[in-house]
Design an enzyme around this catalytic site. Structure first.
Site, PDB file in Angstrom:
ATOM      1  N   LYS A 184       0.815  -1.221   0.000  1.00  0.00           N
ATOM      2  CA  LYS A 184       0.000   0.000   0.000  1.00  0.00           C
ATOM      3  C   LYS A 184       0.846   1.268   0.000  1.00  0.00           C
ATOM      4  CE  LYS A 184      -4.345  -1.699   0.561  1.00  0.00           C
ATOM      5  NZ  LYS A 184      -5.517  -1.331  -0.257  1.00  0.00           N
ATOM      6  N   SER A 222       1.512  -9.817  -0.170  1.00  0.00           N
ATOM      7  CA  SER A 222       0.981  -8.464  -0.156  1.00  0.00           C
ATOM      8  C   SER A 222       1.418  -7.641   1.048  1.00  0.00           C
ATOM      9  CB  SER A 222      -0.543  -8.535  -0.212  1.00  0.00           C
ATOM     10  OG  SER A 222      -1.015  -9.544   0.668  1.00  0.00           O
TER      11      SER A 222
END
Lengths: 333, 333
Positions: B69, B319
Site C-alpha cells: 500500500k 501483499s
C-alpha cells in the site's frame, strides 16, 4: 584453587592456534557459490528510526535450511572431499539448525548423514532432518553415540561448530556482509558455541580492522563467558536454557575461543526478558521470520549494553528463522 | 427481480472505462524511485520442491509500512501534486494497511493525513498510523465521516483502492515482478477490494500477455465474485470476515472491476481452513513474516483450485506482513 585457571591458561597459550584466514574464507565462498543463498543485507527503516542508527540486517533466515548453518556444513563436506578425505558418510550431532544443515549438505553431495539428537529435540527440527533425507538417532549421549556410529560405519565425525571448515563456511556470512555494507561501524553476532562469530569476525576484521565485532549471548546460556574463565570445551555447570534455543551450546569450542580471542572486541550477555521483547520488535519491524536467537543483538542495543555513536552503521546478523509454532504463540508487544 | 442485474450490467457497459496503461505504471515507478523498497523476488526452494513448481515470492511484506500500500498511497499524492491538485491534506479510510501507508505518504510529503478507522480496528494498525504522524478518527461511518472531514478541512478524499493513481502505484509491483522473474507462467494475487490485482494485472499482461494472472479471495470475503454478479460498489450482504483480514473489503471498486474484467484470467475463492494451513506453511518455508492475506495463493495451489503444469514458474505476491500478535498465536502446522 588459584592455580587451576593459570594452568588452564598456560595450556591454552601453549597449544597451536589455528585461525581461519581470508584466503580460507574466499575458498569457502568459491566452493559455496550456487550452493548457498547470497542472502540480502536489508536496511531497516523502522529499526533505524527507533534506535537513531543505520540498522542493516543480514538475512540468514532466508538461507537454505533456514539458517547460516547451511554454509559451514556444505563447506566442511566439500573441503574434505577436495583434500581426498571424502567420507563414506557423515555423523554429526545437534539439537538445532546444524542438524538440518548437515542432512541438506549430505543430500546435495549424495552422502548418507546420521544426526544424533537429544530425545527432547523439537519436533520441527527432527522433521527438518528427515525432510532432507537424514537419519535421526535420538540419544542422551550425543557425542559418544555419534563417535560410536562414525567408527562403526566408517563415517566422518563432523563437529557442529568446533571445526575450521565450518568456521570458514560461516565466514562467508561476514565476507558478504563486509562487501554489501560499505563502511560498517559495528557488527553484532549471536553467540552459542561460537561457530558463527568465529567466521564472521575473522572475515570482517581482516576486511575492515576498524569495524567492531561484538558477540551477544543469553545470560542463561553464556558458554563463551564461561569458557573464558574456565577454558574452552568446559561445559556450563547446568544445561543452558534460553528462549534463544539456537544459542544453548553447553560449551565454547577450542577453535572458536581462539577466533574470539583474536578477532572479537567483546562478548556480552543479555537477559531473557530483553530477548523476548526484542524478538517481537524485530519481527514486527523487519517482517522477517527470525528465531529468537537472532534478536540478541537488538536486545543488547535496547538494554544499552553497547556504546554506539548516534547515526552509526550497525549490522545485525539474523542467524536463522526456524521457529517452533508453540514458541511463536509467546509473541507479543 | 430478473431485470435488476441486466440494468446494472447495461449501466456498467455504457460507463466510460478508464484503464491504467503501461506508461502510467512507468510514470508511477519513476515517481516512486527512492521512495519505495524495490522488494526482492525470492526463489523458494522449499515451496518449489513441495509443489513441483518454480515458486517465486514477491516480498512486499518488506515494503515500507509493511505492505504494498505504500506504493499506491505515495503515487496518488505525488501524481495529484504534479497535476496541480496538491491538497492541503488528505482524508482517507481503512481498517488496515492503507491506513498506515497514507499516513506514511503524508509524512513524507509534509501533508496532514486523517484516517477514518472503524472502532474495532486492530490496535497495532491504529498504532501504525500514529507512528507515522497520522490522525485517527474512529467511526462506524467510514466514508461519510471521511467525506465530511474532507469538505470541512479542504482535504482531498483518497479512496484506498478505487483510484487510478493508487492502481498505477500498485502496478509497480507487477512491473518489478515482470522484470525480475524472466518468463513467468502464472501470477497469483490476493484480492480484497481489487487495488493490488488491478495494478499487477495491468502491468503483467501488458508486459507479457501469455502470463496468466489469477486473483484469489477468501470464500468468506468474496467481494469480486459478488461484484461480478451484482455490480461494482455493491456491498456484500454481510460484513466479510476472514483470517486474511487484509482482504475483507465490503465491495469491489468500479475501476478495479474494470481492470479485473480486462486483465485478469480468473478470480477464485479459497476456504478459511485452507488459508490457515497455507499461512503456516508459507511462514515456515519462506521465513518471511507475512500476513494471512499473503497466503491465499498458496492455499489455492494446495486446494488444487488452479490447473498448473508441473515445473511451471509461478509468482506469488506477498501483499504484506502486518500481523497482530494474537493472530500469530493461532499458527501451527
Amino acid at each position: 584453587m588459584l592455580g587451576l585457571p593459570l594452568i588452564a591458561c598456560a595450556v591454552h597459550r601453549l597449544a597451536v592456534v589455528s585461525l581461519v584466514a581470508s584466503v580460507d574464507i574466499a575458498a569457502a565462498a568459491a566452493r559455496l557459490a550456487g550452493r548457498v543463498v547470497r542472502t540480502p543485507l536489508l536496511f531497516s527503516e523502522r529499526l533505524s528510526e527507533a534506535l537513531g542508527l543505520v540498522v542493516l540486517l543480514k538475512a540468514e533466515n532466508l538461507q537454505y535450511t533456514g539458517s547460516f548453518k547451511a554454509r559451514g556444513a556444505q563447506n566442511a563436506l566439500l573441503a574434505r572431499s577436495e583434500r581426498g578425505q571424502l567420507p563414506a558418510g557423515v555423523a554429526t550431532f545437534s539439537a538445532g539448525n546444524h542438524a538440518a544443515a548437515a542432512a541438506f549438505a549430505g543430500r546435495r553431495l549424495g552422502l548418507p548423514v546420521v544426526v544424533c539428537m537429544p530425545p527432547g529435540a523439537v519436533e520441527v527440527k527432527v522433521a527438518a532432518v528427515e525432510r532432507y533425507g537424514g537419519e535421526v538417532v535420538l540419544t542422551d549421549d550425543l557425542v559418544g553415540t555419534c563417535q560410536a556410529l562414525a567408527a562403526e560405519r566408517g563415517y566422518t565425525l563432523l563437529h557442529p561448530f568446533d571445526d575450521l571448515d565450518v568456521i570458514a563456511g560461516a565466514g562467508t556470512v561476514g565476507a558478504e556482509l563486509a562487501a554489501d555494507a560499505g563502511t560498517v561501524d559495528l557488527v553484532l553476532v549471536p553467540v552459542g558455541g561460537g561457530g558463527l562469530i568465529s567466521g564472521v569476525a575473522a572475515a570482517v576484521k581482516q576486511a575492515s580492522p576498524a569495524t567492531r565485532v561484538i558477540g551477544i549471548e543469553p545470560a542463561t546460556a553464556n558458554a563463551v563467558t564461561h569458557g573464558r574463565r574456565h577454558g574452552a570445551l568446559v561445559p556450563l555447570p547446568t544445561p543452558p536454557r534460553s528462549l534463544a534455543d539456537g544459542l544453548t551450546a553447553p560449551y565454547v569450542g577450542r577453535h572458536n575461543l581462539d577466533h574470539i580471542d583474536k578477532y572479537v572486541d567483546a562478548v556480552i550477555e543479555v537477559p531473557e526478558h530483553a530477548i523476548e521483547r526484542a524478538w517481537w520488535e524485530l519481527l514486527d519491524a523487519s517482517k522477517l521470520l527470525v528465531e529468537p536467537s537472532a534478536a540478541v543483538g537488538l536486545a543488547a542495543l535496547r538494554e544499552h549494553a553497547i556504546e554506539v555513536d548516534p547515526g552509526a552503521r550497525v549490522a545485525l546478523v539474523m542467524s536463522g528463522g526456524n521457529v517452533a509454532p508453540t514458541t511463536l504463540g509467546r509473541l507479543g508487544p
